[in-house]
Scaffold this motif. Structure first.
Motif, PDB file in Angstrom:
ATOM      1  N   SER A 234       0.713  -1.323   0.032  1.00  0.00           N
ATOM      2  CA  SER A 234       0.071  -0.187  -0.247  1.00  0.00           C
ATOM      3  C   SER A 234       0.437   1.092   0.028  1.00  0.00           C
ATOM      4  O   SER A 234       0.496   2.299  -0.560  1.00  0.00           O
ATOM      5  N   GLN A 235       2.292   0.784   0.048  1.00  0.00           N
ATOM      6  CA  GLN A 235       2.894   2.702   0.869  1.00  0.00           C
ATOM      7  C   GLN A 235       3.689   2.646  -0.684  1.00  0.00           C
ATOM      8  O   GLN A 235       4.526   3.284  -0.814  1.00  0.00           O
ATOM      9  N   GLU A 236       3.763   1.445  -1.786  1.00  0.00           N
ATOM     10  CA  GLU A 236       4.568   1.729  -2.611  1.00  0.00           C
ATOM     11  C   GLU A 236       4.244   3.006  -4.044  1.00  0.00           C
ATOM     12  O   GLU A 236       5.716   3.339  -3.681  1.00  0.00           O
ATOM     13  N   PHE A 296      12.855  -4.263  -2.977  1.00  0.00           N
ATOM     14  CA  PHE A 296      12.395  -2.335  -3.506  1.00  0.00           C
ATOM     15  C   PHE A 296      12.842  -1.397  -2.637  1.00  0.00           C
ATOM     16  O   PHE A 296      12.944  -0.424  -3.561  1.00  0.00           O
ATOM     17  N   TYR A 297      12.466  -1.472  -1.770  1.00  0.00           N
ATOM     18  CA  TYR A 297      12.170  -0.572  -0.761  1.00  0.00           C
ATOM     19  C   TYR A 297      13.690   0.078  -0.094  1.00  0.00           C
ATOM     20  O   TYR A 297      13.516   1.270   1.103  1.00  0.00           O
ATOM     21  N   ALA A 298      14.580  -0.957  -0.109  1.00  0.00           N
ATOM     22  CA  ALA A 298      15.998  -0.758  -0.726  1.00  0.00           C
ATOM     23  C   ALA A 298      16.790   0.348  -1.279  1.00  0.00           C
ATOM     24  O   ALA A 298      17.399   0.483  -1.730  1.00  0.00           O
ATOM     25  N   SER A 299      15.649   0.221  -2.800  1.00  0.00           N
ATOM     26  CA  SER A 299      15.954   0.366  -4.047  1.00  0.00           C
ATOM     27  C   SER A 299      16.017   2.665  -3.450  1.00  0.00           C
ATOM     28  O   SER A 299      15.324   2.988  -3.191  1.00  0.00           O
ATOM     29  N   ALA A 300      17.689   3.486  -4.874  1.00  0.00           N
ATOM     30  CA  ALA A 300      17.709   4.320  -4.542  1.00  0.00           C
ATOM     31  C   ALA A 300      17.766   4.696  -5.767  1.00  0.00           C
ATOM     32  O   ALA A 300      17.450   5.808  -6.147  1.00  0.00           O
ATOM     33  N   SER A 301      17.254   3.484  -7.114  1.00  0.00           N
ATOM     34  CA  SER A 301      17.190   4.227  -7.935  1.00  0.00           C
ATOM     35  C   SER A 301      15.852   3.560  -8.670  1.00  0.00           C
ATOM     36  O   SER A 301      15.281   2.797  -8.657  1.00  0.00           O
ATOM     37  N   PHE A 302      15.146   4.281  -9.754  1.00  0.00           N
ATOM     38  CA  PHE A 302      14.069   3.568 -10.196  1.00  0.00           C
ATOM     39  C   PHE A 302      14.410   2.426 -11.476  1.00  0.00           C
ATOM     40  O   PHE A 302      13.161   1.557 -11.309  1.00  0.00           O
ATOM     41  N   GLY A 359       1.172   2.744   8.320  1.00  0.00           N
ATOM     42  CA  GLY A 359       0.458   4.133   7.093  1.00  0.00           C
ATOM     43  C   GLY A 359       0.915   4.962   8.259  1.00  0.00           C
ATOM     44  O   GLY A 359       2.170   5.906   8.375  1.00  0.00           O
ATOM     45  N   PHE A 360       0.767   4.271   9.462  1.00  0.00           N
ATOM     46  CA  PHE A 360       0.901   5.392  10.930  1.00  0.00           C
ATOM     47  C   PHE A 360       2.464   5.320  11.663  1.00  0.00           C
ATOM     48  O   PHE A 360       3.028   6.700  11.609  1.00  0.00           O
ATOM     49  N   LEU A 361       2.635   4.040  10.994  1.00  0.00           N
ATOM     50  CA  LEU A 361       3.889   4.032  12.175  1.00  0.00           C
ATOM     51  C   LEU A 361       5.314   4.652  10.559  1.00  0.00           C
ATOM     52  O   LEU A 361       6.118   5.750  10.709  1.00  0.00           O
ATOM     53  N   ILE A 367       8.855   5.882   5.674  1.00  0.00           N
ATOM     54  CA  ILE A 367       8.646   5.143   4.970  1.00  0.00           C
ATOM     55  C   ILE A 367       9.462   3.613   4.267  1.00  0.00           C
ATOM     56  O   ILE A 367       9.641   1.835   4.545  1.00  0.00           O
ATOM     57  N   GLN A 368      11.089   3.981   3.809  1.00  0.00           N
ATOM     58  CA  GLN A 368      11.962   2.958   4.325  1.00  0.00           C
ATOM     59  C   GLN A 368      12.310   2.130   4.692  1.00  0.00           C
ATOM     60  O   GLN A 368      11.915   0.798   5.252  1.00  0.00           O
ATOM     61  N   LEU A 369      12.190   2.473   6.066  1.00  0.00           N
ATOM     62  CA  LEU A 369      13.234   1.705   7.350  1.00  0.00           C
ATOM     63  C   LEU A 369      11.604   1.152   7.603  1.00  0.00           C
ATOM     64  O   LEU A 369      11.859   0.022   7.998  1.00  0.00           O
ATOM     65  N   VAL A 370      10.933   1.476   7.905  1.00  0.00           N
ATOM     66  CA  VAL A 370       9.289   1.050   8.480  1.00  0.00           C
ATOM     67  C   VAL A 370       8.483  -0.364   7.450  1.00  0.00           C
ATOM     68  O   VAL A 370       8.887  -1.745   7.494  1.00  0.00           O
ATOM     69  N   CYS A 371       8.943   0.029   6.352  1.00  0.00           N
ATOM     70  CA  CYS A 371       8.687  -1.184   5.474  1.00  0.00           C
ATOM     71  C   CYS A 371       9.054  -2.264   4.669  1.00  0.00           C
ATOM     72  O   CYS A 371       9.306  -2.997   5.061  1.00  0.00           O
TER      73      CYS A 371
END
Length: 415
Positions: A234-236, A296-302, A359-361, A367-371
């Motif tokens: 949901s956060q993507e 994905f959530y550790a990515s830094a580029s497209f 979403g709350f956290l 976002i990156q840390l939580v995911c």
């Protein structure tokens, strides 16, 4: 009619209606935006379906296990088609919500009912291949639907795309009409479904879960792994726009390439369905999916994010095919409707809670840390699942089911 012809009709019917759903998905969002100009109105549209499913899944399984499954599926598709055909002519967003709620209530019967029907229509030895082909069809719908919808809207308008979806349900209903009825379970059909019946049905499902402890433990691990993925999924869009600083066009391209990966995975899964076990599909598919979420959530580029989601789409095809086969082989067809409905209801509740928590956290931290933390937990769950399915006990559990010859996949548990 030969089994393969029956399977092809069912795959095409459900696949065509899924294509219509994706075409409708784009059109209904644009229709609501054009009607209201409000992003909140679009969000409200997305809330209607899970609310309807939560209210319906408490009792829908009891009906599914007591009626003619084929006729139920036909009726559901006809009603959905007629209701969707009304939407372009509705003058207010609240009327659209009301009709969408009715569509969702009726539609909540189709998924569990189709599981029962597939289990009885398709032989046990062919189900993994059938599920892989169904996954490939759904991936194709996901890939082509939005593109076709955009083309249709440019050539005509949103009304035509919505009516196309309505027609797709009627086509699906007709193709299911051409299929045969399947054996029905011994149920007290003359007795109306009321509270006492519902409570007894729930007890039957819980009794099965308690008696089948190994199945239940594996089932719960699968659910936890999948629901963690859904919650961080949901956060993507927020991550792509706010962290990676990508455009809406980049996001659209990423989704399209994810669809390519999903379609490729479904094709390979179909080819390997006779060579790999469904427990391998589940364990490997879910494990790679969890790793891809972390990637994905550790990515830094497209490019890194796109590669992660392409592999994720590929691996999810194996996981979904394996899970469908696992469910069909280990849940007795006599209670499959009730088990599936209660399972869907529980999934909806947990998904809502986890999504809100993520979403709350994400607001408190990042976002990156939580995911990344959630994806790491998902990986740990998948490691436990992998170990449990390939231990000596797990091997005995799966091989026992493979070696059984069950008439209609039925087990007497007091249903």
């Amino acid at each position: 009619m030969k089994e393969w012809n029956r399977s092809a009709l069912l795959i095409f019917g459900i696949g065509f209606s899924n294509l219509g759903n994706w075409i409708y998905f784009v059109a209904i969002n644009l229709l609501i935006i054009n009607l209201t100009g409000s992003a909140a109105a679009v969000a409200g549209f997305f809330i209607v379906k899970p609310v309807a499913m939560l209210l319906t899944n408490l009792w829908s399984g009891s009906i599914i296990d007591r009626v003619n499954i084929r006729k139920l599926m036909i009726g559901v598709d006809i009603i959905r088609g007629l209701l969707i055909a009304l939407i372009p002519w509705l003058p207010s967003i609240w009327m659209i919500y009301a009709v969408t709620f009715m569509i969702s209530v009726v539609g909540s019967f189709f998924g569990p009912a189709s599981n029962v029907y597939i289990t009885k229509l398709v032989s046990s030895s062919s189900r993994q291949r059938f599920n892989s082909m169904m996954s490939m069809t759904n991936s194709g719908a996901f890939l082509l639907g939005p593109a076709i919808s955009g083309l249709l809207i440019n050539l005509t308008n949103t009304t035509f795309s919505i009516l196309f979806n309505a027609a797709s349900f009627l086509v699906c209903a007709f193709l299911i009409y051409l299929l045969p009825d399947v054996p029905e379970e011994r149920q007290a059909k003359s007795e109306p479904v009321h509270l006492r019946i519902l409570l007894e049905d729930w007890r039957i499902v819980f009794r099965f879960a308690k008696a089948s402890t190994y199945f239940t433990s594996i089932f719960l691990l699968i659910q936890v792994a999948m629901l963690i993925g859904f919650s961080i999924d949901s956060q993507e869009a927020t991550y792509i726009r706010m962290h990676l600083k990508l455009s809406e066009q980049d996001y659209g391209n990423l989704l399209s390439l994810t669809g390519v990966g999903s379609l490729a995975g479904s094709l390979i899964a179909t080819i390997l369905s006779k060579k790999m076990s469904y427990r391998s599909f589940i364990s490997a598919g879910l494990s790679i999916t969890a790793v891809c979420y972390l990637w994905f959530y550790a990515s830094a580029s497209f490019y890194s994010a796109t590669a992660a989601f392409m592999v994720l789409g590929f691996s999810m095809s194996f996981a979904s095919s394996g899970y469908a086969t696992f469910f069909q082989r280990h849940v007795p067809s006599s209670i499959m409707g009730r088990f599936g409905s209660l399972s869907d209801m529980t999934q909806s509740i947990i998904t809502i809670v986890l999504t809100l928590a993520v979403g709350f956290l994400s607001e408190l931290l990042t976002i990156q840390l939580v995911c990344c933390i959630a994806a790491g937990i998902g990986i740990a769950v998948c490691v436990v699942l992998f170990a449990k399915t390939f231990t000596a006990a797990g091997t005995r559990f799966f091989r026992a089911k493979e070696d059984e010859v069950l008439a209609h996949n039925s087990v007497d548990i007091g249903a």
